[in-house]
Design a protein around this motif. Structure first.
Motif, short mmCIF file in Angstrom:
data_model
loop_
_atom_site.label_atom_id
_atom_site.label_comp_id
_atom_site.label_asym_id
_atom_site.label_seq_id
_atom_site.Cartn_x
_atom_site.Cartn_y
_atom_site.Cartn_z
N ILE A 164 33.77 45.55 45.36
CA ILE A 164 33.37 44.05 45.08
C ILE A 164 34.66 43.63 44.26
CG2 ILE A 164 31.87 42.29 44.16
CD1 ILE A 164 29.58 44.07 45.10
N LEU A 165 35.20 42.57 44.62
CA LEU A 165 36.02 41.75 43.83
C LEU A 165 35.28 40.41 43.38
CD1 LEU A 165 39.01 41.92 45.94
CD2 LEU A 165 38.91 43.37 43.89
N MET A 197 42.64 39.28 47.99
CA MET A 197 42.44 39.16 49.44
C MET A 197 43.47 38.52 50.33
SD MET A 197 39.99 40.12 51.59
CE MET A 197 38.36 40.37 50.81
N ARG A 198 44.16 37.61 49.92
CA ARG A 198 45.03 36.99 50.69
C ARG A 198 46.31 38.12 50.87
NH1 ARG A 198 44.66 32.01 46.94
NH2 ARG A 198 43.28 30.72 48.05
N ARG A 199 46.64 38.60 49.97
CA ARG A 199 47.82 39.65 50.17
C ARG A 199 47.19 40.95 50.98
NH1 ARG A 199 50.55 42.97 44.95
NH2 ARG A 199 51.64 44.32 46.20
N LEU A 200 45.84 41.46 50.72
CA LEU A 200 45.45 42.32 51.55
C LEU A 200 45.51 41.95 53.12
CD1 LEU A 200 43.89 45.09 51.15
CD2 LEU A 200 41.85 43.89 51.32
N LEU A 337 45.07 44.40 40.08
CA LEU A 337 43.72 44.46 40.58
C LEU A 337 44.00 44.73 42.02
CD1 LEU A 337 41.08 43.89 39.96
CD2 LEU A 337 41.02 41.59 40.97
N TYR A 338 45.06 44.47 42.72
CA TYR A 338 45.28 44.75 44.22
C TYR A 338 45.55 46.10 44.09
CZ TYR A 338 47.86 45.13 48.50
OH TYR A 338 48.03 45.46 49.99
N ASN A 339 46.50 46.70 43.39
CA ASN A 339 46.87 48.11 43.16
C ASN A 339 45.50 48.82 42.94
OD1 ASN A 339 49.44 48.07 43.81
ND2 ASN A 339 50.05 47.44 41.74
N ALA A 340 44.79 48.56 41.85
CA ALA A 340 43.65 49.31 41.66
C ALA A 340 42.46 49.02 42.87
CB ALA A 340 42.85 48.42 40.57
N LEU A 341 42.48 48.17 43.42
CA LEU A 341 41.65 48.06 44.69
C LEU A 341 41.93 48.94 45.98
CD1 LEU A 341 39.59 46.48 46.70
CD2 LEU A 341 41.46 44.98 47.17
N GLN A 342 43.40 49.08 46.04
CA GLN A 342 44.04 49.95 47.10
C GLN A 342 43.69 51.37 46.82
OE1 GLN A 342 48.27 49.39 48.17
NE2 GLN A 342 47.32 48.79 50.14
#
Length: 346
Positions: A164-165, A197-200, A337-342
């Motif tokens: 979850i974000l 989310m947009r970047r993902l 956050l993006y890198n943590a999510l990935q």
């Protein structure tokens, strides 16, 4: 974000009662069907490989554009239970639809859901605490007011687990004729996770675990939205692999961040690893303050809140305006956050 522990304890009893809805549109009414958990394996069949086109205008928006919308005077500070919060929720639903995210809120009928997860809040009374406008509980016998979480997600390819974000989207409203725009608290967090989310989607990432956007309502009234979700979740809590919550992220020195969590859990570890060599992200005592990670932590769900180290500056004042926010810091937080999510979804 609220301050007082007594307020937090009082709000533990808040439920999603079936009361009349005065300000919210028809789609915000509590569905008659009894909510059941989402079977993400069924959703996976129709959404896992259907990422939106990369040229959609929704993917070209920026966090600062989100923030500008959220502080517009017509939203009147986004106080929970008001028309301003309703307009903010409508914006978030529009963004989720435009990004092709699956609605993961309450049941509309036996098969379909919307993006809204509704609840009600007790009345509150405004007061100043250490120079900041805050809320304390009002008369619990008075009529509750409606609010809602806004929840949607990108369904993973082969997993029942979710990351979850989250960010709360409400603020304080108008008090004594003064608008409290809440640019940093917490339009900055909303813009940050939308950017992730947009970047993902732009990078055509097909996640293994589900990636869920959760925008919590009524955080300023005692984390009511996130607590209500945990009490009546729309998908299984034991399937939540991690929660990355973002709150008041855009001010202070560029590379200085704070982390709130009650343990050295996997969500916190992922953020710290992603921030390494980019920024200082330090586990910090909350000193009586808190955010929406708190009830997830209490329910043994790995969760962390990422925030600016100097988040208290101008917090809960009319001076929390867009000019106070550093766009470069929002971009850095989004990258971390993006890198943590990935690290947790691929």
């Amino acid at each position: 974000m609220p301050t007082r522990r007594s307020f937090l304890k009082c709000m533990l009893g808040v439920g999603a009662g079936l009361l009349p809805w005065y300000g919210w549109p028809e789609l915000l009414k509590k569905p008659k069907a009894v909510p059941t958990f989402i079977d993400t394996s069924e959703l996976m069949k129709k959404t896992a490989h259907n990422l939106p086109q990369t040229d959609t205008p929704y993917l070209n928006r920026t966090a600062m554009e989100d923030i500008s919308f959220f502080v517009h005077p017509e939203l009147q500070g986004r106080r929970s239970g008001t028309a301003g919060e309703e307009k903010a929720a409508a914006y978030l639903i529009d963004q989720m639809k435009g990004l092709g995210l699956e609605p993961l809120g309450d049941l509309v009928d036996n098969q379909n859901r919307n993006y809204l997860n509704v609840f009600t809040v007790y009345p509150v009374v405004e007061e100043f605490y250490k120079g900041r406008l805050t809320f304390r509980p009002g008369n619990s016998n008075d009529l509750r007011t409606p609010s809602a979480n806004v929840i949607g997600g990108l369904i993973g390819t082969n997993s029942q687990e979710s990351v979850i974000l989250s960010a709360h989207y409400d603020h304080l409203g108008i008090f004594n004729g003064n608008l409290y725009p809440g640019a940093n608290d917490n339009a900055s967090g909303v813009g940050c996770i939308l950017d992730v989310m947009r970047r993902l989607i732009k990078e055509r990432i097909k996640p293994n675990r589900n990636v869920i956007l959760a925008f919590w309502g009524a955080e300023e009234m005692g984390f009511v939205g996130s607590y209500s979700f945990i009490q009546k979740p729309t998908f299984l809590l034991n399937g939540i692999h991690a929660v990355f919550n973002v709150d008041t992220i855009g001010n202070g020195p560029l590379k200085e961040f704070a982390l709130w969590a009650n343990s050295d859990n996997r969500a916190l570890q992922a953020v710290r690893a992603a921030a390494e060599n980019k920024a200082n992200a330090v586990l910090t005592p909350s000193n009586g303050y808190n955010s929406d990670q708190v009830f997830f932590n209490l329910d043994h769900v790995p969760a962390v809140t990422l925030m600016a180290r100097d988040w208290l500056l101008k917090n809960h004042t009319p001076e929390d305006v867009p000019d106070f926010i550093n766009p470069k810091k929002i971009a850095l937080a989004s990258d971390i956050l993006y890198n943590a999510l990935q690290s947790l979804i691929v």
